[in-house]
Design a protein around this motif. Structure first.
Motif, PDB file in Angstrom:
ATOM      1  N   ASP A  50       2.308  11.075  -3.056  1.00 19.01           N
ATOM      2  CA  ASP A  50       2.061  11.186  -1.577  1.00 19.01           C
ATOM      3  C   ASP A  50       1.162  10.049  -1.184  1.00 19.01           C
ATOM      4  OD1 ASP A  50       3.686  13.363  -1.536  1.00 19.01           O
ATOM      5  OD2 ASP A  50       1.961  14.792  -1.157  1.00 19.01           O
ATOM      6  N   ALA A  51       0.230   9.643  -2.001  1.00 21.78           N
ATOM      7  CA  ALA A  51      -0.591   8.359  -2.046  1.00 21.78           C
ATOM      8  C   ALA A  51       0.173   7.061  -1.765  1.00 21.78           C
ATOM      9  CB  ALA A  51      -1.653   8.323  -2.783  1.00 21.78           C
ATOM     10  N   GLU A  52       1.252   6.876  -2.936  1.00 24.70           N
ATOM     11  CA  GLU A  52       1.845   5.797  -2.834  1.00 24.70           C
ATOM     12  C   GLU A  52       2.867   5.891  -1.776  1.00 24.70           C
ATOM     13  OE1 GLU A  52       3.408   3.180  -6.610  1.00 24.70           O
ATOM     14  OE2 GLU A  52       4.040   5.299  -6.774  1.00 24.70           O
ATOM     15  N   VAL A  53       3.655   6.775  -1.270  1.00 21.01           N
ATOM     16  CA  VAL A  53       4.282   6.792  -0.193  1.00 21.01           C
ATOM     17  C   VAL A  53       3.586   6.386   1.101  1.00 21.01           C
ATOM     18  CG1 VAL A  53       5.719   8.311   1.487  1.00 21.01           C
ATOM     19  CG2 VAL A  53       5.773   8.648  -1.083  1.00 21.01           C
ATOM     20  N   ALA A  54       2.244   6.832   1.204  1.00 21.97           N
ATOM     21  CA  ALA A  54       1.273   6.446   2.419  1.00 21.97           C
ATOM     22  C   ALA A  54       1.045   4.928   2.150  1.00 21.97           C
ATOM     23  CB  ALA A  54       0.178   7.372   2.414  1.00 21.97           C
ATOM     24  N   THR A  55       0.852   4.402   0.999  1.00 22.11           N
ATOM     25  CA  THR A  55       0.669   3.178   0.684  1.00 22.11           C
ATOM     26  C   THR A  55       1.537   2.193   1.091  1.00 22.11           C
ATOM     27  OG1 THR A  55      -1.126   3.638  -1.172  1.00 22.11           O
ATOM     28  CG2 THR A  55       0.015   1.332  -1.353  1.00 22.11           C
ATOM     29  N   SER A  56       2.913   2.638   0.726  1.00 23.20           N
ATOM     30  CA  SER A  56       3.943   2.014   1.109  1.00 23.20           C
ATOM     31  C   SER A  56       4.154   1.677   2.712  1.00 23.20           C
ATOM     32  CB  SER A  56       5.090   2.334   0.783  1.00 23.20           C
ATOM     33  OG  SER A  56       6.508   1.539   0.781  1.00 23.20           O
ATOM     34  N   ARG A  57       4.072   2.700   3.334  1.00 21.50           N
ATOM     35  CA  ARG A  57       3.608   2.706   4.927  1.00 21.50           C
ATOM     36  C   ARG A  57       2.663   1.962   5.380  1.00 21.50           C
ATOM     37  NH1 ARG A  57       5.727   8.527   4.725  1.00 21.50           N
ATOM     38  NH2 ARG A  57       3.470   9.155   4.751  1.00 21.50           N
ATOM     39  N   GLU A  63       2.149  -5.548   6.969  1.00 24.10           N
ATOM     40  CA  GLU A  63       3.028  -6.878   7.091  1.00 24.10           C
ATOM     41  C   GLU A  63       3.580  -7.230   8.685  1.00 24.10           C
ATOM     42  OE1 GLU A  63       6.759  -8.555   4.327  1.00 24.10           O
ATOM     43  OE2 GLU A  63       6.976  -6.405   5.003  1.00 24.10           O
ATOM     44  N   LYS A  64       3.839  -6.116   9.196  1.00 23.80           N
ATOM     45  CA  LYS A  64       4.295  -6.190  10.788  1.00 23.80           C
ATOM     46  C   LYS A  64       2.937  -6.725  11.477  1.00 23.80           C
ATOM     47  CE  LYS A  64       7.647  -2.681  10.999  1.00 23.80           C
ATOM     48  NZ  LYS A  64       8.121  -1.309  11.529  1.00 23.80           N
ATOM     49  N   VAL A  65       1.544  -6.197  11.130  1.00 21.24           N
ATOM     50  CA  VAL A  65       0.332  -6.623  12.016  1.00 21.24           C
ATOM     51  C   VAL A  65       0.377  -8.068  11.706  1.00 21.24           C
ATOM     52  CG1 VAL A  65      -1.959  -6.515  12.089  1.00 21.24           C
ATOM     53  CG2 VAL A  65      -0.550  -4.489  12.292  1.00 21.24           C
ATOM     54  N   ARG A 168      -2.568   0.900  14.926  1.00 18.62           N
ATOM     55  CA  ARG A 168      -2.889   2.385  14.671  1.00 18.62           C
ATOM     56  C   ARG A 168      -2.081   3.006  13.736  1.00 18.62           C
ATOM     57  NH1 ARG A 168      -2.402   1.870  20.588  1.00 18.62           N
ATOM     58  NH2 ARG A 168      -0.319   2.460  20.569  1.00 18.62           N
ATOM     59  N   ALA A 169      -0.913   2.683  13.373  1.00 19.83           N
ATOM     60  CA  ALA A 169      -0.139   3.284  12.254  1.00 19.83           C
ATOM     61  C   ALA A 169      -0.816   2.850  11.221  1.00 19.83           C
ATOM     62  CB  ALA A 169       1.491   2.618  12.526  1.00 19.83           C
ATOM     63  N   LYS A 170      -1.163   1.660  11.047  1.00 20.24           N
ATOM     64  CA  LYS A 170      -1.929   1.046   9.656  1.00 20.24           C
ATOM     65  C   LYS A 170      -3.056   2.043   9.399  1.00 20.24           C
ATOM     66  CE  LYS A 170      -3.866  -2.845   7.887  1.00 20.24           C
ATOM     67  NZ  LYS A 170      -4.214  -4.407   8.176  1.00 20.24           N
ATOM     68  N   ASP A 171      -3.880   2.472  10.546  1.00 25.08           N
ATOM     69  CA  ASP A 171      -5.172   2.968  10.102  1.00 25.08           C
ATOM     70  C   ASP A 171      -4.706   4.670   9.871  1.00 25.08           C
ATOM     71  OD1 ASP A 171      -6.803   1.191  10.990  1.00 25.08           O
ATOM     72  OD2 ASP A 171      -6.938   1.837  13.175  1.00 25.08           O
ATOM     73  N   THR A 172      -3.678   5.065  10.599  1.00 26.55           N
ATOM     74  CA  THR A 172      -3.182   6.579  10.397  1.00 26.55           C
ATOM     75  C   THR A 172      -2.727   6.610   8.684  1.00 26.55           C
ATOM     76  OG1 THR A 172      -2.308   6.986  12.501  1.00 26.55           O
ATOM     77  CG2 THR A 172      -1.488   8.386  10.699  1.00 26.55           C
ATOM     78  N   GLU A 173      -1.967   5.500   8.211  1.00 28.46           N
ATOM     79  CA  GLU A 173      -1.659   5.696   6.800  1.00 28.46           C
ATOM     80  C   GLU A 173      -2.630   5.174   5.883  1.00 28.46           C
ATOM     81  OE1 GLU A 173       0.965   6.792   6.207  1.00 28.46           O
ATOM     82  OE2 GLU A 173       2.051   6.755   8.302  1.00 28.46           O
ATOM     83  N   GLY A 270       9.586 -18.710  -6.963  1.00 32.25           N
ATOM     84  CA  GLY A 270      10.139 -19.203  -5.615  1.00 32.25           C
ATOM     85  C   GLY A 270      11.300 -18.626  -4.930  1.00 32.25           C
ATOM     86  N   HIS A 271      11.079 -17.292  -5.029  1.00 33.82           N
ATOM     87  CA  HIS A 271      11.952 -16.541  -4.373  1.00 33.82           C
ATOM     88  C   HIS A 271      11.027 -15.475  -3.454  1.00 33.82           C
ATOM     89  CE1 HIS A 271      15.991 -17.617  -6.137  1.00 33.82           C
ATOM     90  NE2 HIS A 271      14.949 -18.117  -6.784  1.00 33.82           N
ATOM     91  N   PRO A 272      10.669 -15.611  -2.104  1.00 29.41           N
ATOM     92  CA  PRO A 272      10.171 -14.741  -1.610  1.00 29.41           C
ATOM     93  C   PRO A 272      10.768 -13.329  -1.195  1.00 29.41           C
ATOM     94  CG  PRO A 272       9.749 -16.885  -0.358  1.00 29.41           C
ATOM     95  CD  PRO A 272      11.003 -16.949  -1.512  1.00 29.41           C
ATOM     96  N   ILE A 273      10.071 -12.267  -1.394  1.00 30.59           N
ATOM     97  CA  ILE A 273      10.998 -10.904  -1.051  1.00 30.59           C
ATOM     98  C   ILE A 273      10.079 -10.084  -0.358  1.00 30.59           C
ATOM     99  CG2 ILE A 273      12.203 -11.069  -3.613  1.00 30.59           C
ATOM    100  CD1 ILE A 273      10.352  -9.124  -4.655  1.00 30.59           C
ATOM    101  N   PRO A 274      10.984  -9.094   0.014  1.00 30.99           N
ATOM    102  CA  PRO A 274       9.933  -8.162   0.884  1.00 30.99           C
ATOM    103  C   PRO A 274       9.024  -7.350   0.383  1.00 30.99           C
ATOM    104  CG  PRO A 274      12.544  -7.637   1.032  1.00 30.99           C
ATOM    105  CD  PRO A 274      12.323  -8.523   0.007  1.00 30.99           C
ATOM    106  N   ARG A 275       7.961  -7.158   1.123  1.00 31.13           N
ATOM    107  CA  ARG A 275       6.502  -6.708   0.784  1.00 31.13           C
ATOM    108  C   ARG A 275       6.741  -5.397  -0.075  1.00 31.13           C
ATOM    109  NH1 ARG A 275       2.787  -4.740  -1.477  1.00 31.13           N
ATOM    110  NH2 ARG A 275       0.686  -4.819  -0.818  1.00 31.13           N
ATOM    111  N   THR A 276       7.585  -4.253   0.591  1.00 29.98           N
ATOM    112  CA  THR A 276       7.402  -2.944   0.167  1.00 29.98           C
ATOM    113  C   THR A 276       8.483  -2.542  -0.611  1.00 29.98           C
ATOM    114  OG1 THR A 276       8.539  -1.876   1.890  1.00 29.98           O
ATOM    115  CG2 THR A 276       6.259  -2.383   2.153  1.00 29.98           C
ATOM    116  N   SER A 277       8.198  -1.645  -1.715  1.00 29.43           N
ATOM    117  CA  SER A 277       9.109  -1.130  -2.658  1.00 29.43           C
ATOM    118  C   SER A 277      10.612  -0.721  -1.712  1.00 29.43           C
ATOM    119  CB  SER A 277       8.819  -0.073  -3.404  1.00 29.43           C
ATOM    120  OG  SER A 277       8.203   1.269  -2.750  1.00 29.43           O
ATOM    121  N   GLU A 278      10.080   0.051  -0.588  1.00 23.48           N
ATOM    122  CA  GLU A 278      11.584   0.611   0.326  1.00 23.48           C
ATOM    123  C   GLU A 278      12.367  -0.548   0.521  1.00 23.48           C
ATOM    124  OE1 GLU A 278       8.470   1.535   0.626  1.00 23.48           O
ATOM    125  OE2 GLU A 278       8.328   3.798   0.877  1.00 23.48           O
TER     126      GLU A 278
END
Length: 344
Positions: A50-57, A63-65, A168-173, A270-278
């Protein structure tokens, strides 16, 4: 009759009040405390998952911020440039209007500002016509600049509002991560030293049994053994991070979470990829497990909440969870969802 009704109403009110009081004081259902080490192990897995799921969020919101903060900065720069241009055009338009009111030709400052050849501007026989055209051009540019400024300002307001929501979402997670980790640490703190050792042995046995069952399928006879040049760079980067602590939300250089490690490894390649596992699971190319090769990413659990870098010989490099460090472990020690290839 009224007294009878009032008496019945009174008895009903007393009954309801008593029922509510009993409900409020009655013990509420609670999660049972884990008893055996197997139950403790299961509860710890749940809390850390559950901590890892919240970490991913949290990582996704972060990343959005970050992206929106850059966008706001760029928009502010454009707004400042538009305001400067608007001021200059307003001044030119005012000069042109005053000149036309006096019946003069194009003002000297506009002749030199607008002429392709300022040295010849004063000698141009068609100066009056050009003055009229130039004035109209200034007014058109002035209108366009005002509209652009309004558009940029509205866009900046929208981005700022979205930025506030994501903060706000970042603070919640962040609070959710801290809550799950704190609960796991409280549970671990109640264990005796021997119980901790037995728990570690139980965890290792589970991982070894899962790995053995996976290897027995003959999968390692099918998977690739050669990494691409970029894959070798990603593996080399991850190898240099071995022993560094897991810290949720971290992407180096001193600590990492799971997707922070994999995204930085492939960035170094040399290959930028998305930040989160999802997002790595959603946006990178999926490859069949039997076609996996070193450098590919293995995504774990049905919710794609964990990721690791496959390095060959049935092993991965991963940043596992709080309290652990970046290390080499069996690839099938967790539930595999699938494989993605950053350099497809």
């Amino acid at each position: 009759m009224r007294r009878t009704l009032r008496a019945q109403g009174h008895r009903t009110a007393v009954t309801v009040t008593l029922a509510l009081a009993l409900t409020a004081t009655a013990p509420q259902p609670a999660r049972a405390e884990p008893g055996t080490l197997t139950e403790v192990r299961a509860e710890l897995k749940r809390l850390y998952h559950d901590a890892e799921v919240a970490t991913s969020r949290y990582d996704a919101a972060d990343e959005k911020v970050t992206g929106q903060e850059k966008r706001v900065h760029a928009l502010r720069s454009r707004i400042e440039a538009a305001e400067t241009r608007l001021g200059r055009l307003t001044s030119l338009a005012g000069a042109a209007a005053r000149a036309q009111y006096r019946g003069d030709s194009l003002p000297a400052e506009m002749q030199f500002a607008l002429s392709d050849n300022p040295e010849r501007a004063l000698d141009n026989a068609s100066l009056a016509r050009r003055a009229q055209q130039a004035t109209q051009g200034v007014l058109t540019a002035l209108t366009a600049t005002r509209e652009d400024l309004e558009t940029r300002t509205d866009e900046a307001d929208d981005v700022l509002e979205s930025l506030r929501r994501n903060r706000r979402a970042k603070d919640t997670e962040r609070r959710a991560v801290e809550k799950h980790i704190a609960a796991a640490k409280r549970l671990e703190s109640r264990l005796e030293k021997k119980e901790i050792e037995r728990l570690a042995a139980l965890e290792k046995k589970e991982a070894d049994d899962a790995q053995a069952a996976w290897v027995d399928t003959g999968i390692l006879d099918k998977v690739g053994t050669d990494a691409t040049p970029a894959g070798r760079k990603a593996i080399a980067f991850a190898t240099r991070q071995l022993g560094k602590p897991y810290v949720w939300g971290a992407e180096g250089p001193d600590s990492y979470d799971c997707s922070g490690l994999t995204s930085q490894a492939w960035l170094a390649a040399g290959h930028p990829i998305p930040r989160t596992s999802e997002e790595q699971w959603r946006r990178l190319k999926h490859v069949p497990l039997e076609d996996m090769r070193p450098g590919d990413l293995i995504i774990y659990f049905a919710d794609a909440s964990h990721v690791a870098l496959y390095i060959g010989d049935g092993e991965i490099i991963q940043a596992p969870r709080p309290g652990r460090w970046v290390y080499v472990s069996p690839a099938a020690s967790m539930e595999i969802l699938g494989v993605v290839r950053p350099d497809a």
